[in-house]
Design a protein around this motif. Sequence first.
Motif, PDB file in Angstrom:
ATOM      1  N   GLY A  38      29.658  46.147  36.620  1.00  0.00           N
ATOM      2  CA  GLY A  38      29.143  45.325  35.534  1.00  0.00           C
ATOM      3  C   GLY A  38      29.878  45.565  34.232  1.00  0.00           C
ATOM      4  N   ALA A  39      30.426  46.773  34.072  1.00  0.00           N
ATOM      5  CA  ALA A  39      31.118  47.118  32.830  1.00  0.00           C
ATOM      6  C   ALA A  39      32.588  46.723  32.831  1.00  0.00           C
ATOM      7  N   VAL A  40      33.244  46.743  34.002  1.00  0.00           N
ATOM      8  CA  VAL A  40      34.706  46.571  34.014  1.00  0.00           C
ATOM      9  C   VAL A  40      35.205  45.376  34.818  1.00  0.00           C
ATOM     10  N   SER A  41      34.390  44.829  35.739  1.00  0.00           N
ATOM     11  CA  SER A  41      34.851  43.691  36.543  1.00  0.00           C
ATOM     12  C   SER A  41      34.615  42.406  35.758  1.00  0.00           C
ATOM     13  N   THR A  42      35.493  42.119  34.818  1.00  0.00           N
ATOM     14  CA  THR A  42      35.268  41.040  33.857  1.00  0.00           C
ATOM     15  C   THR A  42      35.395  39.648  34.466  1.00  0.00           C
ATOM     16  N   GLY A  43      36.259  39.483  35.458  1.00  0.00           N
ATOM     17  CA  GLY A  43      36.457  38.174  36.055  1.00  0.00           C
ATOM     18  C   GLY A  43      37.398  37.277  35.274  1.00  0.00           C
ATOM     19  N   GLU A  44      38.051  37.798  34.236  1.00  0.00           N
ATOM     20  CA  GLU A  44      38.926  36.973  33.409  1.00  0.00           C
ATOM     21  C   GLU A  44      40.072  36.358  34.199  1.00  0.00           C
ATOM     22  N   ALA A  45      40.682  37.155  35.094  1.00  0.00           N
ATOM     23  CA  ALA A  45      41.832  36.661  35.861  1.00  0.00           C
ATOM     24  C   ALA A  45      41.450  36.325  37.295  1.00  0.00           C
ATOM     25  N   SER A  46      40.168  36.204  37.559  1.00  0.00           N
ATOM     26  CA  SER A  46      39.703  35.973  38.918  1.00  0.00           C
ATOM     27  C   SER A  46      39.103  34.579  39.059  1.00  0.00           C
ATOM     28  N   GLU A  55      28.175  41.235  42.144  1.00  0.00           N
ATOM     29  CA  GLU A  55      27.406  41.104  43.379  1.00  0.00           C
ATOM     30  C   GLU A  55      28.258  41.434  44.598  1.00  0.00           C
ATOM     31  N   LEU A  56      29.479  40.927  44.618  1.00  0.00           N
ATOM     32  CA  LEU A  56      30.373  41.204  45.749  1.00  0.00           C
ATOM     33  C   LEU A  56      30.762  42.676  45.797  1.00  0.00           C
ATOM     34  N   ALA A  57      30.874  43.307  44.643  1.00  0.00           N
ATOM     35  CA  ALA A  57      31.177  44.741  44.613  1.00  0.00           C
ATOM     36  C   ALA A  57      30.061  45.535  45.280  1.00  0.00           C
ATOM     37  N   GLY A  58      28.820  45.109  45.057  1.00  0.00           N
ATOM     38  CA  GLY A  58      27.689  45.781  45.695  1.00  0.00           C
ATOM     39  C   GLY A  58      27.686  45.593  47.196  1.00  0.00           C
ATOM     40  N   THR A 217      48.636  51.223  53.265  1.00  0.00           N
ATOM     41  CA  THR A 217      47.403  50.589  53.748  1.00  0.00           C
ATOM     42  C   THR A 217      46.338  50.513  52.664  1.00  0.00           C
ATOM     43  N   TRP A 218      46.614  51.062  51.489  1.00  0.00           N
ATOM     44  CA  TRP A 218      45.589  51.087  50.449  1.00  0.00           C
ATOM     45  C   TRP A 218      46.088  50.531  49.110  1.00  0.00           C
ATOM     46  N   THR A 219      47.211  49.850  49.114  1.00  0.00           N
ATOM     47  CA  THR A 219      47.721  49.221  47.897  1.00  0.00           C
ATOM     48  C   THR A 219      47.570  47.705  48.016  1.00  0.00           C
ATOM     49  N   PHE A 220      47.095  47.083  46.932  1.00  0.00           N
ATOM     50  CA  PHE A 220      46.815  45.654  46.945  1.00  0.00           C
ATOM     51  C   PHE A 220      47.261  45.022  45.636  1.00  0.00           C
ATOM     52  N   GLY A 221      47.428  43.711  45.665  1.00  0.00           N
ATOM     53  CA  GLY A 221      47.879  42.998  44.484  1.00  0.00           C
ATOM     54  C   GLY A 221      46.916  43.136  43.318  1.00  0.00           C
ATOM     55  N   ALA A 222      47.471  43.139  42.109  1.00  0.00           N
ATOM     56  CA  ALA A 222      46.649  43.340  40.918  1.00  0.00           C
ATOM     57  C   ALA A 222      45.618  42.231  40.735  1.00  0.00           C
ATOM     58  N   ASP A 223      45.897  41.027  41.264  1.00  0.00           N
ATOM     59  CA  ASP A 223      44.955  39.918  41.106  1.00  0.00           C
ATOM     60  C   ASP A 223      44.161  39.643  42.386  1.00  0.00           C
ATOM     61  N   SER A 224      44.253  40.535  43.363  1.00  0.00           N
ATOM     62  CA  SER A 224      43.502  40.355  44.611  1.00  0.00           C
ATOM     63  C   SER A 224      42.004  40.498  44.351  1.00  0.00           C
ATOM     64  N   LEU A 225      41.204  39.964  45.248  1.00  0.00           N
ATOM     65  CA  LEU A 225      39.757  40.055  45.092  1.00  0.00           C
ATOM     66  C   LEU A 225      39.290  41.503  45.074  1.00  0.00           C
ATOM     67  N   LEU A 226      39.882  42.328  45.928  1.00  0.00           N
ATOM     68  CA  LEU A 226      39.468  43.731  46.004  1.00  0.00           C
ATOM     69  C   LEU A 226      39.689  44.444  44.676  1.00  0.00           C
ATOM     70  N   ILE A 227      40.836  44.215  44.048  1.00  0.00           N
ATOM     71  CA  ILE A 227      41.139  44.862  42.774  1.00  0.00           C
ATOM     72  C   ILE A 227      40.342  44.220  41.642  1.00  0.00           C
ATOM     73  N   SER A 228      40.037  42.938  41.756  1.00  0.00           N
ATOM     74  CA  SER A 228      39.189  42.296  40.743  1.00  0.00           C
ATOM     75  C   SER A 228      37.799  42.913  40.744  1.00  0.00           C
ATOM     76  N   MET A 229      37.298  43.242  41.925  1.00  0.00           N
ATOM     77  CA  MET A 229      35.996  43.911  42.011  1.00  0.00           C
ATOM     78  C   MET A 229      36.088  45.343  41.529  1.00  0.00           C
ATOM     79  N   TYR A 230      37.187  46.020  41.910  1.00  0.00           N
ATOM     80  CA  TYR A 230      37.341  47.445  41.615  1.00  0.00           C
ATOM     81  C   TYR A 230      38.668  47.702  40.901  1.00  0.00           C
TER      82      TYR A 230
END
Length: 291
Positions: A38-46, A55-58, A217-230
């Motif tokens: 809630g504090a950091v997943s702003t959604g600006e670039a998502s 919600e998806l992070a949960g 196996t644990w690196t993902f794009g900066a704009d991926s959904l996983l990184i947008s959540m976390y």
Amino acid sequence: MGSNSILAGIGATVLAVTLLVCGFAACCLPATTAALAGAVSTGEASPYTHEQLVELAGVTRAFTVEPHQNAAAAVEELAAAVVEAAREASAEGALKAGEWTDAARTALGERGTALAAMDALAKVSDRYALDGAAVSHLEDCNALIVGVSSWLGMIGVAALIIAVLLGVRKQFAALAFMLRMGPALLLALLAVLGLWGVVDFNGLFAAFHSLFFVDGTWTFGADSLLISMYPLDFWMGMGAVWLATAVGLGLLCFAGGCVAAWRAQVQARELQEAAAAAARSSKKGKKGKRR
């Protein structure tokens, strides 16, 4: 070295590990994920709104840290949550509708299971959905966390048993050593890791993952959904929660150790006084016989 000293040394070590595990357990709580996301997943670039990312992070947290009775069903449930959020976000008039391409909407319209729809969406871009690599990494995390949780729990039980055993034996000096040295060992480790994190958090993050996962196996794009959540700030927050919990509990243990040390001093004084009284009584007995 006596058995109580050996027990105290073992107890200090397992206590340090237990405190570290307690910090990790705090990080796995739903409330922790909700607060940090809630504090950091702003959604600006998502293509998803802030509320949807939280919600998806949960949902993703539950998939990652909770045991799965049926792995396939768990993946399908995760996919269903992503697809539902995608349909809401891409709907006409939605706040983020402009972020969705025709290809993404077409993928959402395909028939089949939720997992098939998520895979099709991820092929358009991992901004929209968790791709196979992301799901596989989350499954690896789940296997690791669930696999070691029972062992870590046993370490905590061992620390409790040793502390109780020393207390029952009234070995307060040994108990004081355990309760003070355990947090000290933890603090020394955290000081090294904390300094590393301040100097190079990315390097620490990479080294930590490399201990448990295959490189790549644990690196993902900066704009991926996983990184947008976390995003990175999320993990820095997790580190702070881990640190605060472990240190806070460590301070409580240290305070208990100080109480045990005081009790050991009282015990030693009582023994000295008893020995002195016995010596005086013995001297009086000898004088009486001489008379």
